[in-house]
Design an enzyme around this catalytic site. Structure first.
Site, mmCIF file in Angstrom:
data_model
loop_
_atom_site.group_PDB
_atom_site.id
_atom_site.type_symbol
_atom_site.label_atom_id
_atom_site.label_comp_id
_atom_site.label_asym_id
_atom_site.label_seq_id
_atom_site.Cartn_x
_atom_site.Cartn_y
_atom_site.Cartn_z
ATOM 1 N N GLY A 37 0.781 -1.212 0.184
ATOM 2 C CA GLY A 37 0.046 0.061 -0.029
ATOM 3 C C GLY A 37 0.806 1.299 -0.033
ATOM 4 O O GLY A 37 2.105 1.156 -0.268
ATOM 5 N N GLY A 42 5.642 4.213 -8.837
ATOM 6 C CA GLY A 42 6.395 3.015 -9.041
ATOM 7 C C GLY A 42 5.218 1.962 -9.181
ATOM 8 O O GLY A 42 5.349 0.879 -10.109
ATOM 9 N N HIS A 43 4.198 1.902 -8.277
ATOM 10 C CA HIS A 43 2.937 0.930 -7.999
ATOM 11 C C HIS A 43 2.263 1.054 -9.423
ATOM 12 O O HIS A 43 2.064 0.004 -10.131
ATOM 13 C CB HIS A 43 2.407 0.955 -6.966
ATOM 14 C CG HIS A 43 3.275 0.830 -5.590
ATOM 15 N ND1 HIS A 43 3.285 1.544 -4.700
ATOM 16 C CD2 HIS A 43 3.537 -0.590 -4.936
ATOM 17 C CE1 HIS A 43 4.123 1.220 -3.699
ATOM 18 N NE2 HIS A 43 4.130 -0.046 -3.890
ATOM 19 N N GLY A 153 8.712 -4.854 -8.738
ATOM 20 C CA GLY A 153 9.616 -3.914 -9.075
ATOM 21 C C GLY A 153 11.040 -4.188 -8.549
ATOM 22 O O GLY A 153 11.207 -4.745 -7.891
ATOM 23 N N LYS A 155 13.222 -2.118 -7.892
ATOM 24 C CA LYS A 155 13.788 -1.707 -6.663
ATOM 25 C C LYS A 155 14.327 -2.478 -5.674
ATOM 26 O O LYS A 155 15.366 -2.433 -4.946
ATOM 27 C CB LYS A 155 13.041 -0.388 -6.122
ATOM 28 C CG LYS A 155 14.035 0.439 -5.281
ATOM 29 C CD LYS A 155 13.281 1.700 -4.665
ATOM 30 C CE LYS A 155 12.276 1.339 -3.510
ATOM 31 N NZ LYS A 155 12.968 0.917 -2.486
ATOM 32 N N ASP A 156 13.346 -3.495 -5.528
ATOM 33 C CA ASP A 156 13.945 -4.580 -4.599
ATOM 34 C C ASP A 156 14.397 -5.806 -5.424
ATOM 35 O O ASP A 156 13.741 -6.956 -5.353
ATOM 36 C CB ASP A 156 12.523 -5.186 -3.748
ATOM 37 C CG ASP A 156 11.705 -4.010 -3.038
ATOM 38 O OD1 ASP A 156 12.557 -3.640 -1.823
ATOM 39 O OD2 ASP A 156 10.782 -3.469 -3.169
ATOM 40 N N VAL A 182 11.414 3.088 -10.841
ATOM 41 C CA VAL A 182 10.866 4.482 -11.360
ATOM 42 C C VAL A 182 11.435 5.517 -10.451
ATOM 43 O O VAL A 182 11.170 5.385 -9.048
ATOM 44 C CB VAL A 182 9.205 4.456 -11.351
ATOM 45 C CG1 VAL A 182 8.723 5.855 -11.743
ATOM 46 C CG2 VAL A 182 8.584 3.296 -12.072
ATOM 47 N N SER A 192 7.687 4.091 -0.804
ATOM 48 C CA SER A 192 6.543 4.398 0.126
ATOM 49 C C SER A 192 7.262 5.282 1.202
ATOM 50 O O SER A 192 6.760 6.000 1.814
ATOM 51 C CB SER A 192 5.750 3.423 0.639
ATOM 52 O OG SER A 192 5.270 2.777 -0.423
ATOM 53 N N ARG A 193 8.659 4.628 1.634
ATOM 54 C CA ARG A 193 9.146 5.415 2.769
ATOM 55 C C ARG A 193 9.843 6.760 2.528
ATOM 56 O O ARG A 193 10.343 7.472 3.540
ATOM 57 C CB ARG A 193 10.252 4.494 3.243
ATOM 58 C CG ARG A 193 10.086 2.975 3.760
ATOM 59 C CD ARG A 193 11.045 2.209 4.188
ATOM 60 N NE ARG A 193 10.532 1.120 5.070
ATOM 61 C CZ ARG A 193 10.056 -0.273 4.768
ATOM 62 N NH1 ARG A 193 10.689 -0.473 3.511
ATOM 63 N NH2 ARG A 193 9.966 -1.174 5.347
HETATM 64 O O1 PAF Z 1 7.593 -5.334 -2.115
HETATM 65 C C1 PAF Z 1 6.687 -5.444 -1.133
HETATM 66 O O2 PAF Z 1 6.075 -4.395 -0.989
HETATM 67 C C2 PAF Z 1 6.506 -6.482 -0.248
HETATM 68 O O3 PAF Z 1 7.714 -7.253 0.201
HETATM 69 C C3 PAF Z 1 5.552 -7.572 -0.897
HETATM 70 C C4 PAF Z 1 6.126 -8.298 -2.047
HETATM 71 C C5 PAF Z 1 4.416 -6.766 -0.995
HETATM 72 C C6 PAF Z 1 5.570 -8.875 0.266
HETATM 73 O O4 PAF Z 1 4.850 -8.187 1.488
#
Ligand code: PAF
Length: 303
Positions: A37, A42-43, A153, A155-156, A182, A192-193
């Site tokens: 959320g 990016g989302h 994404g 980024k992770d 993005v 989000s942070r």
């Molecule tokens: O990347 C994230 O936002 C979280 O790690 C995920 C993949 C939704 C799992 O909680």
């Protein structure tokens, strides 16, 4: 767009959406965008990609407690349900799955998905247990939604490697679609942070994308001395007084294996992840860039 707060409702609504797609002669390929959320552009880019490729689009929003360490920011993780619904609606989501913690974990969970190897370094080392929580909740979401494709994404980047490894090892029939990072116009990777950053912290955080940009040149000249590149990256970040480095590293991707000291045959033609995790005040930011090593004439290129 329908909103499901229970797993039962989500399954029913996804089935309905598939039936509708079938009746309207559209694709029933189901895409899942798993998120925590507080959605940003990016989302939105993940949702747009899912819209292009899938007839049925599911967004999950769940701040997953089991992937946060005891001293991490679970209780203050930012939330904005209405804003999230609006962005989801604008980007063609059919079903939003928004379960409570009690819905996802009605009893203390006794089963955990642990991916070894790719979780040993970077965030896996600095956030013990984090990827067990991620792999476990993503398995649960895959079982609930049963998507054909899932969008994450880059980024992770390590998270993508972990999930790819998990679906390979466990024969989970989901195609993982990694999507580009993005960035804001000034280079800050969207997260989000970022909302936690004070003005001066945000200004100094631009050192992350700048360092990754400079890394390209340092790699091109390094003649295999990757440890020297890592040192240059860290030194550049340290020019910002508020930057507190968690890690700066260069890893072969997707195995997340250190590149330092390896013979040239082992890294030529491989992808290299330049990865950063740096705190600015109480906010820990991550960023990365993926390169391809040993292209013709020893050059490097972005992936
Ligand atoms: O990347 C994230 O936002 C979280 O790690 C995920 C993949 C939704 C799992 O909680």
């Amino acid at each position: 767009m329908q909103i499901a707060r229970t797993i039962e409702d989500a399954r029913f609504m996804i089935m309905e959406a598939k039936t509708r797609a079938l009746q309207e002669g559209r694709s029933t390929v189901t895409g899942l965008v798993p998120t925590m959320g507080y959605l940003h552009q990016g989302h939105a880019s993940l949702l747009r990609r899912a819209k292009e490729e899938c007839g049925v689009r599911v967004l999950s929003i769940f701040v997953n407690p089991i992937q946060f360490g005891p001293k991490e920011d679970l209780s203050r993780y930012p939330r904005n349900e209405d804003g999230d619904f609006q962005l989801a609606e604008e980007n063609g989501v059919d079903v939003v799955l928004l379960p409570s913690v009690e819905e996802m974990y009605p009893r203390p969970i006794q089963t955990s998905v642990r991916v070894a190897g790719v979780t040993e370094r970077l965030c896996g080392a600095s956030r013990p247990g984090h990827f067990d929580g991620v792999a476990t909740v993503v398995s649960k979401l895959f079982n609930i939604v049963q998507p054909d494709k899932a969008y994450f994404g880059m980024k992770d980047a390590q998270q993508v490697a972990v999930i790819e490894q998990m679906i390979f090892d466990l024969n989970i029939p989901v195609e993982i679609v990694p999507c580009p990072i993005v960035r804001e116009a000034d280079g800050l990777a969207l997260s989000s942070r970022n909302v936690y950053l004070g003005g001066e912290e945000r200004r100094q955080a631009l050192i992350l994308s700048e360092t990754l940009r400079l890394t390209e040149g340092w790699l091109a000249e390094c003649q295999g001395d990757f440890a020297a590149v890592k040192e240059k990256m860290a030194a550049h970040i340290r020019t910002m007084p508020l930057a507190d480095i968690d890690y700066v590293d260069l890893m072969l991707y997707p195995d997340i294996r250190p590149v330092y000291g390896l013979p040239q045959e082992e890294w030529t033609g491989q992808r290299l992840l330049a990865a950063l995790a740096v705190r600015f005040g109480t906010t820990r930011l991550i960023d990365n860039r993926l390169f391809e090593l040993g292209m013709p004439k020893g050059a490097i290129s972005n992936v």
